[in-house]
Write an enzyme that holds these catalytic residues in place. Structure first.
Site, PDB file in Angstrom:
ATOM      1  N   CYS A   1       0.820  -1.226   0.000  1.00  0.00           N
ATOM      2  CA  CYS A   1       0.000   0.000   0.000  1.00  0.00           C
ATOM      3  C   CYS A   1       0.848   1.268   0.000  1.00  0.00           C
ATOM      4  O   CYS A   1       0.410   2.317  -0.466  1.00  0.00           O
ATOM      5  CB  CYS A   1      -0.939   0.007   1.194  1.00  0.00           C
ATOM      6  SG  CYS A   1      -1.939  -1.482   1.283  1.00  0.00           S
TER       7      CYS A   1
ATOM      8  N   HIS B   1      -3.986   6.825   1.007  1.00  0.00           N
ATOM      9  CA  HIS B   1      -4.156   5.498   0.414  1.00  0.00           C
ATOM     10  C   HIS B   1      -5.569   5.037   0.734  1.00  0.00           C
ATOM     11  O   HIS B   1      -6.025   5.144   1.873  1.00  0.00           O
ATOM     12  CB  HIS B   1      -3.124   4.530   0.993  1.00  0.00           C
ATOM     13  CG  HIS B   1      -3.520   3.093   0.824  1.00  0.00           C
ATOM     14  ND1 HIS B   1      -3.858   2.564  -0.402  1.00  0.00           N
ATOM     15  CD2 HIS B   1      -3.669   2.091   1.742  1.00  0.00           C
ATOM     16  CE1 HIS B   1      -4.187   1.293  -0.239  1.00  0.00           C
ATOM     17  NE2 HIS B   1      -4.088   0.979   1.047  1.00  0.00           N
TER      18      HIS B   1
ATOM     19  N   ASN C   1     -10.091  -1.040  -2.651  1.00  0.00           N
ATOM     20  CA  ASN C   1      -8.697  -0.776  -2.286  1.00  0.00           C
ATOM     21  C   ASN C   1      -7.808  -1.362  -3.392  1.00  0.00           C
ATOM     22  O   ASN C   1      -7.783  -2.566  -3.593  1.00  0.00           O
ATOM     23  CB  ASN C   1      -8.430  -1.443  -0.926  1.00  0.00           C
ATOM     24  CG  ASN C   1      -7.007  -1.285  -0.426  1.00  0.00           C
ATOM     25  OD1 ASN C   1      -6.084  -1.102  -1.204  1.00  0.00           O
ATOM     26  ND2 ASN C   1      -6.839  -1.396   0.881  1.00  0.00           N
TER      27      ASN C   1
HETATM   28  N1  ACO Z   1     -19.283 -10.095   4.889  1.00  0.00           N
HETATM   29  C1  ACO Z   1     -19.993 -10.447   5.958  1.00  0.00           C
HETATM   30  N2  ACO Z   1     -19.464 -10.765   7.144  1.00  0.00           N
HETATM   31  C2  ACO Z   1     -18.131 -10.728   7.245  1.00  0.00           C
HETATM   32  C3  ACO Z   1     -17.313 -10.366   6.151  1.00  0.00           C
HETATM   33  C4  ACO Z   1     -17.945 -10.056   4.937  1.00  0.00           C
HETATM   34  N3  ACO Z   1     -17.248  -9.686   3.848  1.00  0.00           N
HETATM   35  N4  ACO Z   1     -16.040 -10.400   6.555  1.00  0.00           N
HETATM   36  C5  ACO Z   1     -16.026 -10.770   7.846  1.00  0.00           C
HETATM   37  N5  ACO Z   1     -17.294 -10.962   8.256  1.00  0.00           N
HETATM   38  C6  ACO Z   1     -17.759 -11.364   9.575  1.00  0.00           C
HETATM   39  C7  ACO Z   1     -16.747 -12.212  10.307  1.00  0.00           C
HETATM   40  O1  ACO Z   1     -16.867 -13.541   9.941  1.00  0.00           O
HETATM   41  C8  ACO Z   1     -17.107 -11.941  11.736  1.00  0.00           C
HETATM   42  O2  ACO Z   1     -18.236 -12.711  12.045  1.00  0.00           O
HETATM   43  P1  ACO Z   1     -18.411 -13.326  13.521  1.00  0.00           P
HETATM   44  O3  ACO Z   1     -18.461 -12.155  14.443  1.00  0.00           O
HETATM   45  O4  ACO Z   1     -19.690 -14.082  13.403  1.00  0.00           O
HETATM   46  O5  ACO Z   1     -17.194 -14.178  13.722  1.00  0.00           O
HETATM   47  C9  ACO Z   1     -17.553 -10.488  11.731  1.00  0.00           C
HETATM   48  O6  ACO Z   1     -17.905 -10.185  10.377  1.00  0.00           O
HETATM   49  C10 ACO Z   1     -16.465  -9.545  12.176  1.00  0.00           C
HETATM   50  O7  ACO Z   1     -15.256  -9.933  11.529  1.00  0.00           O
HETATM   51  P2  ACO Z   1     -13.928  -9.162  11.634  1.00  0.00           P
HETATM   52  O8  ACO Z   1     -12.898  -9.758  10.759  1.00  0.00           O
HETATM   53  O9  ACO Z   1     -13.630  -8.953  13.095  1.00  0.00           O
HETATM   54  O10 ACO Z   1     -14.392  -7.849  10.951  1.00  0.00           O
HETATM   55  P3  ACO Z   1     -14.176  -6.380  11.409  1.00  0.00           P
HETATM   56  O11 ACO Z   1     -15.347  -5.887  12.109  1.00  0.00           O
HETATM   57  O12 ACO Z   1     -12.831  -6.193  12.015  1.00  0.00           O
HETATM   58  O13 ACO Z   1     -14.125  -5.718   9.966  1.00  0.00           O
HETATM   59  C11 ACO Z   1     -12.470  -4.969   8.476  1.00  0.00           C
HETATM   60  C12 ACO Z   1     -13.180  -6.156   9.024  1.00  0.00           C
HETATM   61  C13 ACO Z   1     -13.467  -4.122   7.691  1.00  0.00           C
HETATM   62  C14 ACO Z   1     -11.377  -5.424   7.541  1.00  0.00           C
HETATM   63  C15 ACO Z   1     -11.904  -4.157   9.646  1.00  0.00           C
HETATM   64  O14 ACO Z   1     -11.128  -4.965  10.460  1.00  0.00           O
HETATM   65  C16 ACO Z   1     -11.106  -3.007   9.215  1.00  0.00           C
HETATM   66  O15 ACO Z   1     -11.643  -1.988   8.869  1.00  0.00           O
HETATM   67  N6  ACO Z   1      -9.770  -3.158   9.250  1.00  0.00           N
HETATM   68  C17 ACO Z   1      -8.870  -2.177   8.782  1.00  0.00           C
HETATM   69  C18 ACO Z   1      -7.933  -2.814   7.828  1.00  0.00           C
HETATM   70  C19 ACO Z   1      -8.290  -2.569   6.415  1.00  0.00           C
HETATM   71  O16 ACO Z   1      -9.154  -1.847   6.055  1.00  0.00           O
HETATM   72  N7  ACO Z   1      -7.514  -3.175   5.593  1.00  0.00           N
HETATM   73  C20 ACO Z   1      -7.616  -2.919   4.212  1.00  0.00           C
HETATM   74  C21 ACO Z   1      -6.500  -3.461   3.507  1.00  0.00           C
HETATM   75  S1  ACO Z   1      -4.976  -3.151   4.244  1.00  0.00           S
HETATM   76  C22 ACO Z   1      -4.452  -1.660   3.779  1.00  0.00           C
HETATM   77  O17 ACO Z   1      -4.762  -1.195   2.733  1.00  0.00           O
HETATM   78  C23 ACO Z   1      -3.619  -0.938   4.729  1.00  0.00           C
END
Ligand code: ACO
Length: 349
Positions: free
Chosen positions: A114, A276, A306
Site C-alpha cells: 500500500c 491510500h 482498495n
Molecule cells: N461479509 C460479511 N461478514 C463478514 C465479512 C464479509 N465480507 N467479513 C467478515 N465478516 C464477519 C466475520 O466472519 C465476523 O463474524 P463473527 O463475528 O460471526 O465471527 C464479523 O464479520 C467480524 O469480523 P472481523 O474480521 O472482526 O471484521 P471487522 O469488524 O474487524 O471488519 C475490516 C473487518 C473491515 C477489515 C476491519 O477490520 C477493518 O476496517 N480493518 C482495517 C484494515 C483494512 O481496512 N484493511 C484494508 C487493507 S490493508 C491496507 O490497505 C492498509
C-alpha cells in the site's frame, strides 16, 4: 536545489464493474456489511486474460506520458510498484519497457504494497534531484482479482480489493517553489505477518511459532508450492483487520504531520490530502483526527475498492481531473500498509 514535479498523470481502471451484490454469488456477505465496514460499493476487475497488472500500468502510463508532453522513448527510468506482479520474477518494470518500446533504460520494481507508490516517487525524486534522470515513469498497478479467496473463508479480505493502475511522470521542476517538497518513509517489521501473503515463499515457518504451511513433509522440490498449500487455503493473503486499523489510524496522521512540520506548514495550508484508499473508515478517522474539511480530502474507494499501490495515483489523478488540484496547491500523499510500512509526500503542485 532541483525539485521533481509531477509533469503528467494518468489512471486506468478495467471496464468490468463488480458490485457488492455481485460478490454474493461466491460468498456469504452483504452490501450492508461491506458498505458499513469499508465504505466500498463496487470495484473493478481486470479482464481475465487480456489485462494484467502490467497492461493496466501501461494504459495509465500512456496518459501520463502524453500529458507530460513527451513520448515513451523520452523516459529515462521506470519504477513500478505492485504486490501482484505478472510474474514472480522478473518484475513488471521490464514488461513496461518492452510493451512501450522504450530505450534500454533501467527498470525497478518496488514491493511495498500500500505504501509502494509513495516509496516509488520518493526513489524517483532522489534520481531527479541528483540530476541522474530527467523523465521518470512511476507506476502503481494491481490485478488483485486473480489472487483472492472467493469463498466465504476469504470474505474479510476479498471484498475490500479491486484492480486498477495509476502513473505519473516526474521531471525537474522549473518554477521556484514547485514540486515534491519532501518524502518520508517508515517501516516496522514487527507486524510483518499481520497483513501478508506467506506462500509461495522461502520462510519455511522460520519467523512464526505457528505453521504458515507444512514444510516438514515432501521432497525439496515440493516445498515452494504444494497441493497441501492449495487444499489448506495457504496461497491467499492474510489480514488481522482490527490490528491493521489500530496501527493505521496512528501512523497516517503521524506521517502527514511529519511532512507538514518539516516544511514549516500546517493542516490549514493543505489543499488536498490523498490518503491510500485502504478503507473509508480509516480515511474518515484520519480526517476527523486532523480536523480536515471534506473538501481537503479525496476518497474514491467507494467506486474502486482498495487498489493497494494503485490507489494513490488513481485518487490523485481523479482529483486533478475534477479540477480539485491546481498549480500552486499544497497536496499531501499518505500511505500505510503491509510491512508495516508507511510514508508521505508533500507536493507543491
Ligand atoms: N461479509 C460479511 N461478514 C463478514 C465479512 C464479509 N465480507 N467479513 C467478515 N465478516 C464477519 C466475520 O466472519 C465476523 O463474524 P463473527 O463475528 O460471526 O465471527 C464479523 O464479520 C467480524 O469480523 P472481523 O474480521 O472482526 O471484521 P471487522 O469488524 O474487524 O471488519 C475490516 C473487518 C473491515 C477489515 C476491519 O477490520 C477493518 O476496517 N480493518 C482495517 C484494515 C483494512 O481496512 N484493511 C484494508 C487493507 S490493508 C491496507 O490497505 C492498509
Amino acid at each position: 536545489m532541483v525539485r521533481s514535479k509531477i509533469a503528467g498523470i494518468g489512471m486506468y481502471v478495467p471496464q468490468h464493474v463488480v458490485t457488492n451484490n455481485d460478490l454474493l454469488k461466491y460468498m456469504e456477505t452483504s452490501d450492508e456489511w461491506i458498505q458499513e465496514r469499508t465504505g466500498i460499493k463496487e470495484r473493478r476487475y481486470a479482464h481475465r486474460t487480456d489485462e494484467t497488472t502490467t497492461t493496466m500500468g501501461v494504459e495509465a502510463a500512456k496518459t501520463a506520458i502524453e500529458r507530460a508532453g513527451i513520448t515513451p522513448q523520452d523516459i529515462d527510468f521506470i519504477i513500478f510498484a505492485t504486490l501482484c506482479p505478472d510474474y514472480y520474477f522478473p518484475g513488471c518494470g521490464v514488461l513496461v519497457q518492452r510493451a512501450m518500446k522504450m530505450k534500454e533504460i533501467g527498470a525497478l520494481d518496488v514491493r511495498n504494497q500500500c505504501s509502494g507508490f509513495v516509496y516509488a516517487i520518493s526513489v524517483g525524486d532522489q534520481f531527479i534531484k541528483s540530476g541522474m534522470y530527467k523523465n521518470i515513469l512511476v507506476i502503481g498497478a494491481e490485478k488483485h482479482s486473480f489472487g483472492l479467496d472467493f469463498s466465504t473463508r476469504g470474505r474479510n479480505i476479498t471484498v475490500i480489493f479491486g484492480d486498477g493502475a495509476g502513473a505519473v511522470v516526474l521531471q525537474p521542476a522549473t518554477n521556484e517553489g514547485q514540486g515534491i517538497l519532501s518524502t518520508h518513509l517508515h517501516s516496522d517489521g514487527d507486524s510483518a505477518e499481520i497483513l501478508a501473503m506467506y506462500n509461495p515463499g522461502t520462510h519455511a515457518n522460520h519467523w512464526t511459532p505457528e505453521k504458515l504451511a507444512d514444510f516438514d513433509d515432501g521432497e525439496i522440490g515440493e516445498l515452494f508450492m504444494s497441493h497441501a498449500m492449495i487444499d489448506n487455503a495457504q496461497l491467499f493473503p492474510n489480514m488481522d483487520g482490527p490490528a491493521v486499523f489500530k496501527k493505521a489510524v496512528v501512523k497516517f496522521p503521524e506521517v502527514i504531520n511529519e511532512a507538514l512540520t518539516q516544511n514549516g506548514l500546517t493542516i490549514a495550508d493543505l489543499k488536498m490530502l490523498i490518503p491510500h484508499q485502504a478503507n473509508l473508515r480509516i480515511a474518515q478517522f484520519i480526517q476527523q483526527k486532523l480536523k480536515l474539511r471534506d473538501d481537503q480530502v479525496h476518497n474514491n474507494i467507494q467506486k474502486f475498492g482498495n487498489t493497494t499501490a494503485a490507489s494513490i495515483p488513481i485518487a490523485l489523478c481523479e482529483a486533478w481531473e475534477e479540477g480539485k488540484i491546481k498549480e500552486g496547491d499544497l497536496v499531501c500523499l499518505a500511505a500505510f500498509g503491509s510491512g508495516f510500512t508507511w510514508a508521505s509526500a508533500l507536493i507543491r503542485w
